[in-house]
Design a protein around this motif. Sequence first.
Motif, PDB file in Angstrom:
ATOM      1  N   MET A   1       0.823  -1.189   0.000  1.00 43.43           N
ATOM      2  CA  MET A   1       0.000   0.000   0.000  1.00 43.43           C
ATOM      3  C   MET A   1       0.870   1.256   0.000  1.00 43.43           C
ATOM      4  O   MET A   1       0.566   2.206  -0.693  1.00 43.43           O
ATOM      5  N   LYS A   2       1.927   1.259   0.755  1.00 38.86           N
ATOM      6  CA  LYS A   2       2.817   2.411   0.805  1.00 38.86           C
ATOM      7  C   LYS A   2       3.390   2.724  -0.577  1.00 38.86           C
ATOM      8  O   LYS A   2       3.533   3.891  -0.942  1.00 38.86           O
ATOM      9  N   LEU A   3       3.691   1.692  -1.336  1.00 40.52           N
ATOM     10  CA  LEU A   3       4.219   1.884  -2.686  1.00 40.52           C
ATOM     11  C   LEU A   3       3.192   2.601  -3.556  1.00 40.52           C
ATOM     12  O   LEU A   3       3.533   3.536  -4.280  1.00 40.52           O
ATOM     13  N   PHE A   4       1.935   2.180  -3.470  1.00 38.64           N
ATOM     14  CA  PHE A   4       0.886   2.832  -4.249  1.00 38.64           C
ATOM     15  C   PHE A   4       0.753   4.300  -3.848  1.00 38.64           C
ATOM     16  O   PHE A   4       0.659   5.179  -4.708  1.00 38.64           O
ATOM     17  N   GLU A   5       0.747   4.579  -2.551  1.00 35.64           N
ATOM     18  CA  GLU A   5       0.659   5.963  -2.071  1.00 35.64           C
ATOM     19  C   GLU A   5       1.803   6.791  -2.617  1.00 35.64           C
ATOM     20  O   GLU A   5       1.599   7.921  -3.083  1.00 35.64           O
ATOM     21  N   THR A   6       2.992   6.248  -2.582  1.00 31.74           N
ATOM     22  CA  THR A   6       4.168   6.954  -3.091  1.00 31.74           C
ATOM     23  C   THR A   6       4.027   7.237  -4.577  1.00 31.74           C
ATOM     24  O   THR A   6       4.319   8.346  -5.043  1.00 31.74           O
ATOM     25  N   MET A   7       3.546   6.263  -5.331  1.00 29.34           N
ATOM     26  CA  MET A   7       3.385   6.442  -6.774  1.00 29.34           C
ATOM     27  C   MET A   7       2.333   7.503  -7.094  1.00 29.34           C
ATOM     28  O   MET A   7       2.555   8.362  -7.950  1.00 29.34           O
ATOM     29  N   VAL A   8       1.200   7.452  -6.410  1.00 30.69           N
ATOM     30  CA  VAL A   8       0.133   8.431  -6.645  1.00 30.69           C
ATOM     31  C   VAL A   8       0.617   9.830  -6.290  1.00 30.69           C
ATOM     32  O   VAL A   8       0.436  10.784  -7.059  1.00 30.69           O
ATOM     33  N   ASN A   9       1.220   9.979  -5.124  1.00 33.24           N
ATOM     34  CA  ASN A   9       1.713  11.299  -4.708  1.00 33.24           C
ATOM     35  C   ASN A   9       2.790  11.819  -5.659  1.00 33.24           C
ATOM     36  O   ASN A   9       2.809  13.010  -5.986  1.00 33.24           O
ATOM     37  N   HIS A  10       3.664  10.948  -6.107  1.00 33.60           N
ATOM     38  CA  HIS A  10       4.708  11.350  -7.056  1.00 33.60           C
ATOM     39  C   HIS A  10       4.074  11.899  -8.334  1.00 33.60           C
ATOM     40  O   HIS A  10       4.484  12.945  -8.846  1.00 33.60           O
ATOM     41  N   LYS A  11       3.071  11.192  -8.842  1.00 31.80           N
ATOM     42  CA  LYS A  11       2.409  11.616 -10.074  1.00 31.80           C
ATOM     43  C   LYS A  11       1.706  12.958  -9.872  1.00 31.80           C
ATOM     44  O   LYS A  11       1.809  13.855 -10.711  1.00 31.80           O
ATOM     45  N   ILE A  50      -1.701  13.423  -0.785  1.00 31.65           N
ATOM     46  CA  ILE A  50      -3.165  13.492  -0.835  1.00 31.65           C
ATOM     47  C   ILE A  50      -3.820  12.494   0.106  1.00 31.65           C
ATOM     48  O   ILE A  50      -5.017  12.552   0.340  1.00 31.65           O
ATOM     49  N   PHE A  51      -3.043  11.579   0.656  1.00 30.85           N
ATOM     50  CA  PHE A  51      -3.578  10.628   1.622  1.00 30.85           C
ATOM     51  C   PHE A  51      -3.671  11.245   3.020  1.00 30.85           C
ATOM     52  O   PHE A  51      -4.280  10.679   3.906  1.00 30.85           O
ATOM     53  N   ASP A  52      -3.077  12.403   3.206  1.00 32.64           N
ATOM     54  CA  ASP A  52      -3.158  13.156   4.463  1.00 32.64           C
ATOM     55  C   ASP A  52      -4.289  14.172   4.324  1.00 32.64           C
ATOM     56  O   ASP A  52      -4.222  15.069   3.478  1.00 32.64           O
ATOM     57  N   PHE A  79      -9.809  12.763  -5.986  1.00 37.41           N
ATOM     58  CA  PHE A  79      -8.843  12.404  -4.936  1.00 37.41           C
ATOM     59  C   PHE A  79      -9.417  11.308  -4.035  1.00 37.41           C
ATOM     60  O   PHE A  79      -8.735  10.329  -3.718  1.00 37.41           O
ATOM     61  N   ASN A  80     -10.674  11.476  -3.636  1.00 34.72           N
ATOM     62  CA  ASN A  80     -11.305  10.503  -2.745  1.00 34.72           C
ATOM     63  C   ASN A  80     -11.420   9.129  -3.409  1.00 34.72           C
ATOM     64  O   ASN A  80     -11.245   8.105  -2.733  1.00 34.72           O
ATOM     65  N   GLN A  81     -11.691   9.109  -4.702  1.00 33.48           N
ATOM     66  CA  GLN A  81     -11.735   7.828  -5.404  1.00 33.48           C
ATOM     67  C   GLN A  81     -10.357   7.165  -5.424  1.00 33.48           C
ATOM     68  O   GLN A  81     -10.248   5.951  -5.254  1.00 33.48           O
ATOM     69  N   LEU A  82      -9.335   7.961  -5.605  1.00 37.47           N
ATOM     70  CA  LEU A  82      -7.978   7.406  -5.622  1.00 37.47           C
ATOM     71  C   LEU A  82      -7.605   6.827  -4.273  1.00 37.47           C
ATOM     72  O   LEU A  82      -7.026   5.739  -4.195  1.00 37.47           O
ATOM     73  N   ILE A  83      -7.913   7.531  -3.203  1.00 39.88           N
ATOM     74  CA  ILE A  83      -7.466   7.067  -1.875  1.00 39.88           C
ATOM     75  C   ILE A  83      -8.395   6.044  -1.249  1.00 39.88           C
ATOM     76  O   ILE A  83      -7.963   5.285  -0.386  1.00 39.88           O
ATOM     77  N   SER A  84      -9.640   5.984  -1.683  1.00 42.12           N
ATOM     78  CA  SER A  84     -10.573   5.035  -1.080  1.00 42.12           C
ATOM     79  C   SER A  84     -10.262   3.595  -1.458  1.00 42.12           C
ATOM     80  O   SER A  84     -10.658   2.664  -0.755  1.00 42.12           O
ATOM     81  N   ASN A  85      -9.557   3.402  -2.531  1.00 45.33           N
ATOM     82  CA  ASN A  85      -9.198   2.061  -2.966  1.00 45.33           C
ATOM     83  C   ASN A  85      -8.109   1.442  -2.103  1.00 45.33           C
ATOM     84  O   ASN A  85      -7.857   0.251  -2.196  1.00 45.33           O
ATOM     85  N   PHE A  86      -7.468   2.278  -1.262  1.00 48.08           N
ATOM     86  CA  PHE A  86      -6.343   1.752  -0.477  1.00 48.08           C
ATOM     87  C   PHE A  86      -6.375   2.197   0.928  1.00 48.08           C
ATOM     88  O   PHE A  86      -6.584   3.057   1.492  1.00 48.08           O
TER      89      PHE A  86
END
Length: 86
Positions: A1-11, A50-52, A79-86
Amino acid sequence: MKLFETMVNHKINRIQPYELLSIAAQYNVQLSTKQAEDITAILAGKNINIFDSGQRQTVLEQISAVAGKKTAVQIEHVFNQLISNF
């Protein structure tokens, strides 16, 4: 999950206006080229997480100032759709 968060935030922190316009179209968010440029300028290189929820709200307030409340609400939904999946 942390990897996904990092990838989304990077993008998000490195998104270009044309990419934002493409994503907006996928989610039926109406953005002008000027709004996309203004929003990407807000996001550029700030290492926003965006997860914060606090950081996300701050960014959405800034987006609201340049693109309007309606657009900020639509982007918040994306944003909510992106973070709700994880």
